[in-house]
Motif scaffolding. Sequence first.
Motif, PDB file in Angstrom:
ATOM      1  N   TRP A 122     -48.976 -24.067   3.960  1.00 32.21           N
ATOM      2  CA  TRP A 122     -47.858 -24.510   3.119  1.00 32.21           C
ATOM      3  C   TRP A 122     -48.297 -24.628   1.657  1.00 32.21           C
ATOM      4  CZ3 TRP A 122     -42.882 -25.134   4.789  1.00 32.21           C
ATOM      5  CH2 TRP A 122     -41.993 -25.754   3.910  1.00 32.21           C
ATOM      6  N   ASP A 123     -47.504 -24.052   0.758  1.00 29.52           N
ATOM      7  CA  ASP A 123     -47.830 -24.027  -0.667  1.00 29.52           C
ATOM      8  C   ASP A 123     -46.682 -24.643  -1.453  1.00 29.52           C
ATOM      9  OD1 ASP A 123     -48.483 -23.486  -3.293  1.00 29.52           O
ATOM     10  OD2 ASP A 123     -48.960 -21.377  -2.966  1.00 29.52           O
ATOM     11  N   SER A 124     -46.909 -25.805  -2.039  1.00 28.26           N
ATOM     12  CA  SER A 124     -45.853 -26.524  -2.746  1.00 28.26           C
ATOM     13  C   SER A 124     -45.330 -25.759  -3.956  1.00 28.26           C
ATOM     14  CB  SER A 124     -46.355 -27.902  -3.198  1.00 28.26           C
ATOM     15  OG  SER A 124     -47.458 -27.770  -4.087  1.00 28.26           O
ATOM     16  N   GLN A 125     -46.091 -24.764  -4.422  1.00 28.80           N
ATOM     17  CA  GLN A 125     -45.666 -23.981  -5.584  1.00 28.80           C
ATOM     18  C   GLN A 125     -44.758 -22.808  -5.202  1.00 28.80           C
ATOM     19  OE1 GLN A 125     -46.498 -25.097  -8.695  1.00 28.80           O
ATOM     20  NE2 GLN A 125     -47.406 -26.786  -7.513  1.00 28.80           N
ATOM     21  N   GLN A 126     -44.581 -22.593  -3.902  1.00 25.55           N
ATOM     22  CA  GLN A 126     -43.763 -21.458  -3.456  1.00 25.55           C
ATOM     23  C   GLN A 126     -42.749 -21.904  -2.397  1.00 25.55           C
ATOM     24  OE1 GLN A 126     -45.781 -17.536  -3.078  1.00 25.55           O
ATOM     25  NE2 GLN A 126     -47.680 -18.725  -3.045  1.00 25.55           N
ATOM     26  N   PRO A 127     -41.762 -22.683  -2.793  1.00 25.93           N
ATOM     27  CA  PRO A 127     -40.816 -23.237  -1.812  1.00 25.93           C
ATOM     28  C   PRO A 127     -40.051 -22.189  -1.004  1.00 25.93           C
ATOM     29  CG  PRO A 127     -40.033 -23.544  -4.069  1.00 25.93           C
ATOM     30  CD  PRO A 127     -41.452 -23.104  -4.163  1.00 25.93           C
ATOM     31  N   GLU A 128     -39.600 -21.123  -1.649  1.00 25.79           N
ATOM     32  CA  GLU A 128     -38.833 -20.109  -0.922  1.00 25.79           C
ATOM     33  C   GLU A 128     -39.720 -19.337   0.049  1.00 25.79           C
ATOM     34  OE1 GLU A 128     -36.685 -17.641  -3.599  1.00 25.79           O
ATOM     35  OE2 GLU A 128     -35.474 -19.290  -4.418  1.00 25.79           O
ATOM     36  N   GLU A 129     -40.953 -19.038  -0.378  1.00 30.34           N
ATOM     37  CA  GLU A 129     -41.878 -18.319   0.499  1.00 30.34           C
ATOM     38  C   GLU A 129     -42.266 -19.192   1.694  1.00 30.34           C
ATOM     39  OE1 GLU A 129     -44.371 -15.218   1.886  1.00 30.34           O
ATOM     40  OE2 GLU A 129     -42.609 -15.336   0.595  1.00 30.34           O
ATOM     41  N   ASN A 130     -42.373 -20.502   1.473  1.00 36.80           N
ATOM     42  CA  ASN A 130     -42.679 -21.415   2.582  1.00 36.80           C
ATOM     43  C   ASN A 130     -41.650 -21.293   3.694  1.00 36.80           C
ATOM     44  OD1 ASN A 130     -44.945 -22.470   1.308  1.00 36.80           O
ATOM     45  ND2 ASN A 130     -43.816 -24.143   0.348  1.00 36.80           N
ATOM     46  N   ILE A 131     -40.386 -21.318   3.316  1.00 36.39           N
ATOM     47  CA  ILE A 131     -39.317 -21.228   4.314  1.00 36.39           C
ATOM     48  C   ILE A 131     -39.335 -19.873   5.004  1.00 36.39           C
ATOM     49  CG2 ILE A 131     -36.835 -21.356   4.699  1.00 36.39           C
ATOM     50  CD1 ILE A 131     -38.177 -24.012   3.948  1.00 36.39           C
ATOM     51  N   ARG A 132     -39.560 -18.820   4.235  1.00 32.12           N
ATOM     52  CA  ARG A 132     -39.603 -17.477   4.813  1.00 32.12           C
ATOM     53  C   ARG A 132     -40.726 -17.370   5.844  1.00 32.12           C
ATOM     54  NH1 ARG A 132     -41.606 -12.321   4.447  1.00 32.12           N
ATOM     55  NH2 ARG A 132     -43.355 -12.942   3.125  1.00 32.12           N
ATOM     56  N   GLN A 133     -41.881 -17.930   5.509  1.00 34.31           N
ATOM     57  CA  GLN A 133     -43.024 -17.880   6.422  1.00 34.31           C
ATOM     58  C   GLN A 133     -42.779 -18.741   7.662  1.00 34.31           C
ATOM     59  OE1 GLN A 133     -45.771 -16.066   6.352  1.00 34.31           O
ATOM     60  NE2 GLN A 133     -45.495 -15.113   4.338  1.00 34.31           N
ATOM     61  N   ALA A 134     -42.146 -19.894   7.477  1.00 32.97           N
ATOM     62  CA  ALA A 134     -41.850 -20.772   8.621  1.00 32.97           C
ATOM     63  C   ALA A 134     -40.855 -20.111   9.568  1.00 32.97           C
ATOM     64  CB  ALA A 134     -41.317 -22.111   8.136  1.00 32.97           C
ATOM     65  N   GLU A 135     -39.893 -19.379   9.011  1.00 38.53           N
ATOM     66  CA  GLU A 135     -38.890 -18.710   9.840  1.00 38.53           C
ATOM     67  C   GLU A 135     -39.494 -17.606  10.701  1.00 38.53           C
ATOM     68  OE1 GLU A 135     -34.771 -19.084   7.241  1.00 38.53           O
ATOM     69  OE2 GLU A 135     -36.150 -17.419   6.834  1.00 38.53           O
ATOM     70  N   LYS A 136     -40.480 -16.904  10.161  1.00 39.52           N
ATOM     71  CA  LYS A 136     -41.039 -15.777  10.911  1.00 39.52           C
ATOM     72  C   LYS A 136     -42.274 -16.142  11.735  1.00 39.52           C
ATOM     73  CE  LYS A 136     -44.332 -13.656   7.685  1.00 39.52           C
ATOM     74  NZ  LYS A 136     -44.715 -12.404   7.016  1.00 39.52           N
ATOM     75  N   ALA A 137     -42.832 -17.342  11.519  1.00 35.58           N
ATOM     76  CA  ALA A 137     -44.051 -17.745  12.229  1.00 35.58           C
ATOM     77  C   ALA A 137     -43.775 -17.933  13.715  1.00 35.58           C
ATOM     78  CB  ALA A 137     -44.619 -19.017  11.632  1.00 35.58           C
TER      79      ALA A 137
END
Length: 238
Positions: A119-134
């Motif tokens: 999880w990277d606090s500087q990349q909120p949108e990428e965090n969600i994208r990664q969580a969705e596909k994990a």
Amino acid sequence: MTGMIQRRETFLANIAKQLGRSPKTELPRPTWQYQPQDRVLKDATKDELVEILIKQCANIHTNIVISNTATLPEDLQDVVDKYGGQSVITWKDKRFQDYGLSALMNEQWPQANIQLYEWDSQQPEENIRQAEKANIGVTISEMTLAESGTAVLFSSKDRGRSISFLPEKSIIIIPKSTIVPRMTQAARWISEKIRQGEKIASCINFVTGPSNSADIEMILIVGVHGPIQATYIVIDDQ
């Protein structure tokens, strides 16, 4: 300032004035004559609480693994393999390093073609994208309620709540020292932190196994709106 209450005392004083009352900034805490909630599992040892947690996990469709700091990497790898590997998302949490998981996550998983995203606090949108596909989300419980099989997760800028909601499978690491009888102790613990002025998470999630939903006919469906499988890994950290 963001997140701060502005002119609170002025606002409350104005309401009190309109009601013809003197403003009260502090209310006395009630004293209860009977507190039966404190008697439930009052004298249970940590080992007894673990046994209760194990039994409750069977009721909430959750796998449970009993581990320790020496075997944790092997036990975590075993669960990840059973869940199909592929991709894992974790909090950015120093405790993973403290538990001896750095080599597993940062060296062995890439070698085994298991994608790891932290999880990277500087990349909120990428965090969600990664969580969705994990495929798998890995988190750590702050406090665990034996009676209900509930893990208490504190969110923060480095500990996104999506990690326990969006991946298909959830692994929650549970330090044995955090296990308490029930919600009574968790609520008191959080309340005490607030009274002492300690900054706590703005979002606290009480997670009890995989997602469950039941219609009016009480037909239970697992995994409708969250992880379809969950495993607790209890670490003997005492």
